[in-house]
Scaffold this motif. Structure first.
Motif, PDB file in Angstrom:
ATOM      1  N   ASP A 135     -62.370 -33.999 -47.430  1.00 41.58           N
ATOM      2  CA  ASP A 135     -61.970 -32.737 -48.045  1.00 41.58           C
ATOM      3  C   ASP A 135     -60.700 -32.896 -48.878  1.00 41.58           C
ATOM      4  O   ASP A 135     -60.130 -31.912 -49.349  1.00 41.58           O
ATOM      5  CB  ASP A 135     -61.746 -31.667 -46.962  1.00 41.58           C
ATOM      6  N   GLY A 136     -60.244 -34.133 -49.053  1.00 38.71           N
ATOM      7  CA  GLY A 136     -59.014 -34.403 -49.804  1.00 38.71           C
ATOM      8  C   GLY A 136     -57.808 -34.373 -48.880  1.00 38.71           C
ATOM      9  O   GLY A 136     -57.892 -33.971 -47.724  1.00 38.71           O
ATOM     10  N   ILE A 137     -56.656 -34.806 -49.433  1.00 37.07           N
ATOM     11  CA  ILE A 137     -55.445 -34.853 -48.610  1.00 37.07           C
ATOM     12  C   ILE A 137     -54.440 -33.773 -48.992  1.00 37.07           C
ATOM     13  O   ILE A 137     -53.410 -33.632 -48.342  1.00 37.07           O
ATOM     14  CB  ILE A 137     -54.774 -36.245 -48.657  1.00 37.07           C
ATOM     15  N   GLY A 138     -54.727 -33.003 -50.027  1.00 36.86           N
ATOM     16  CA  GLY A 138     -53.787 -31.999 -50.500  1.00 36.86           C
ATOM     17  C   GLY A 138     -53.366 -30.991 -49.453  1.00 36.86           C
ATOM     18  O   GLY A 138     -52.207 -30.581 -49.406  1.00 36.86           O
ATOM     19  N   ARG A 139     -54.272 -30.591 -48.605  1.00 36.88           N
ATOM     20  CA  ARG A 139     -53.968 -29.595 -47.569  1.00 36.88           C
ATOM     21  C   ARG A 139     -54.056 -30.175 -46.159  1.00 36.88           C
ATOM     22  O   ARG A 139     -54.017 -29.438 -45.181  1.00 36.88           O
ATOM     23  CB  ARG A 139     -54.924 -28.416 -47.698  1.00 36.88           C
ATOM     24  N   SER A 140     -54.172 -31.471 -46.068  1.00 36.85           N
ATOM     25  CA  SER A 140     -54.324 -32.119 -44.770  1.00 36.85           C
ATOM     26  C   SER A 140     -53.047 -32.007 -43.942  1.00 36.85           C
ATOM     27  O   SER A 140     -51.981 -32.473 -44.350  1.00 36.85           O
ATOM     28  CB  SER A 140     -54.683 -33.590 -44.956  1.00 36.85           C
ATOM     29  N   LYS A 141     -53.164 -31.415 -42.772  1.00 35.96           N
ATOM     30  CA  LYS A 141     -52.027 -31.327 -41.857  1.00 35.96           C
ATOM     31  C   LYS A 141     -51.663 -32.712 -41.323  1.00 35.96           C
ATOM     32  O   LYS A 141     -50.499 -33.012 -41.102  1.00 35.96           O
ATOM     33  CB  LYS A 141     -52.342 -30.371 -40.713  1.00 35.96           C
ATOM     34  N   LEU A 142     -52.668 -33.550 -41.133  1.00 33.87           N
ATOM     35  CA  LEU A 142     -52.420 -34.907 -40.664  1.00 33.87           C
ATOM     36  C   LEU A 142     -51.580 -35.669 -41.684  1.00 33.87           C
ATOM     37  O   LEU A 142     -50.573 -36.285 -41.340  1.00 33.87           O
ATOM     38  CB  LEU A 142     -53.738 -35.642 -40.396  1.00 33.87           C
ATOM     39  N   VAL A 143     -51.977 -35.608 -42.952  1.00 36.18           N
ATOM     40  CA  VAL A 143     -51.261 -36.354 -43.991  1.00 36.18           C
ATOM     41  C   VAL A 143     -49.833 -35.835 -44.149  1.00 36.18           C
ATOM     42  O   VAL A 143     -48.896 -36.617 -44.306  1.00 36.18           O
ATOM     43  CB  VAL A 143     -52.032 -36.325 -45.327  1.00 36.18           C
ATOM     44  N   SER A 144     -49.649 -34.522 -44.090  1.00 35.57           N
ATOM     45  CA  SER A 144     -48.295 -33.988 -44.267  1.00 35.57           C
ATOM     46  C   SER A 144     -47.379 -34.344 -43.097  1.00 35.57           C
ATOM     47  O   SER A 144     -46.169 -34.224 -43.197  1.00 35.57           O
ATOM     48  CB  SER A 144     -48.321 -32.484 -44.517  1.00 35.57           C
ATOM     49  N   ASN A 145     -47.940 -34.829 -42.004  1.00 31.78           N
ATOM     50  CA  ASN A 145     -47.159 -35.252 -40.832  1.00 31.78           C
ATOM     51  C   ASN A 145     -47.425 -36.709 -40.474  1.00 31.78           C
ATOM     52  O   ASN A 145     -47.232 -37.113 -39.321  1.00 31.78           O
ATOM     53  CB  ASN A 145     -47.520 -34.367 -39.632  1.00 31.78           C
ATOM     54  N   ILE A 146     -47.877 -37.485 -41.449  1.00 31.36           N
ATOM     55  CA  ILE A 146     -48.385 -38.829 -41.164  1.00 31.36           C
ATOM     56  C   ILE A 146     -47.357 -39.732 -40.479  1.00 31.36           C
ATOM     57  O   ILE A 146     -47.679 -40.432 -39.523  1.00 31.36           O
ATOM     58  CB  ILE A 146     -48.981 -39.502 -42.430  1.00 31.36           C
TER      59      ILE A 146
END
Length: 172
Positions: A135-146
């Motif tokens: 679904d992309g990484i723009g709204r990914s909570k995981l990526v924003s807290n990677i």
């Protein structure tokens, strides 16, 4: 001479930590590096050097641009190994991400599970965290807290970028 893939963390993002790649390429050539190539403005550099150039490149950027970014230098063999271990082969490149860590990650699995969306899949292999985010990484909570999830500082590249760097390294 060895080929190194240099990944700069957090340069040219949101108008901060600006490093014009054309100027950096010139500076690297003037400071004894050969076969210098850059790919896009997000801090992907290939150089030939006798020794691992990680600290030297960080110092050079600090001297010429006024800040010292985190620099990760991988030998061509290390980079190729990370590419070959990709557990998400065959999936669309813009949805597969590699997070390269300088230190071995200490995964916080509870945090990862609480932040991952139902469609995200991941795998840690040595010091690379692989993420498939269809679904992309723009709204990914995981990526924003990677980094909190990895317990280590990391710099991410999508599979399209990784493949382009690998192709460029073949031609050095």
């Amino acid at each position: 001479m060895n080929t190194y893939i240099i990944l700069l963390r957090g340069v040219n993002v949101g108008g901060k930590n600006l490093v014009p790649m054309k100027q950096l390429k010139k500076d690297l050539n003037e400071n004894g590096f050969s076969n210098v190539k850059t790919y896009i403005q997000s801090g992907n550099i290939l150089v030939s050097s006798v020794n691992n150039p990680e600290s030297e490149i960080g110092d050079l950027i600090e001297s010429n641009f006024g800040f010292k970014p985190e620099v990760l230098a991988l030998s061509n063999n290390e980079f190729d190994l990370a590419v070959s271990r990709n557990p998400f082969k065959g999936l669309e490149g813009k949805f597969v991400h590699f997070y390269f860590c300088k230190q071995p990650p200490k995964l916080n699995l509870t945090k990862i599970q609480s932040l991952s969306s139902a469609t995200e899949n991941h795998k840690l292999i040595n010091s690379v965290f692989y993420l498939h985010a269809p679904d992309g990484i723009g709204r990914s909570k995981l990526v924003s807290n990677i980094e909190a999830c990895l317990g280590a500082s990391a710099t991410g590249r999508n599979l399209n970028t990784v493949n382009k760097i690998k192709e460029m390294a073949k031609n050095l």
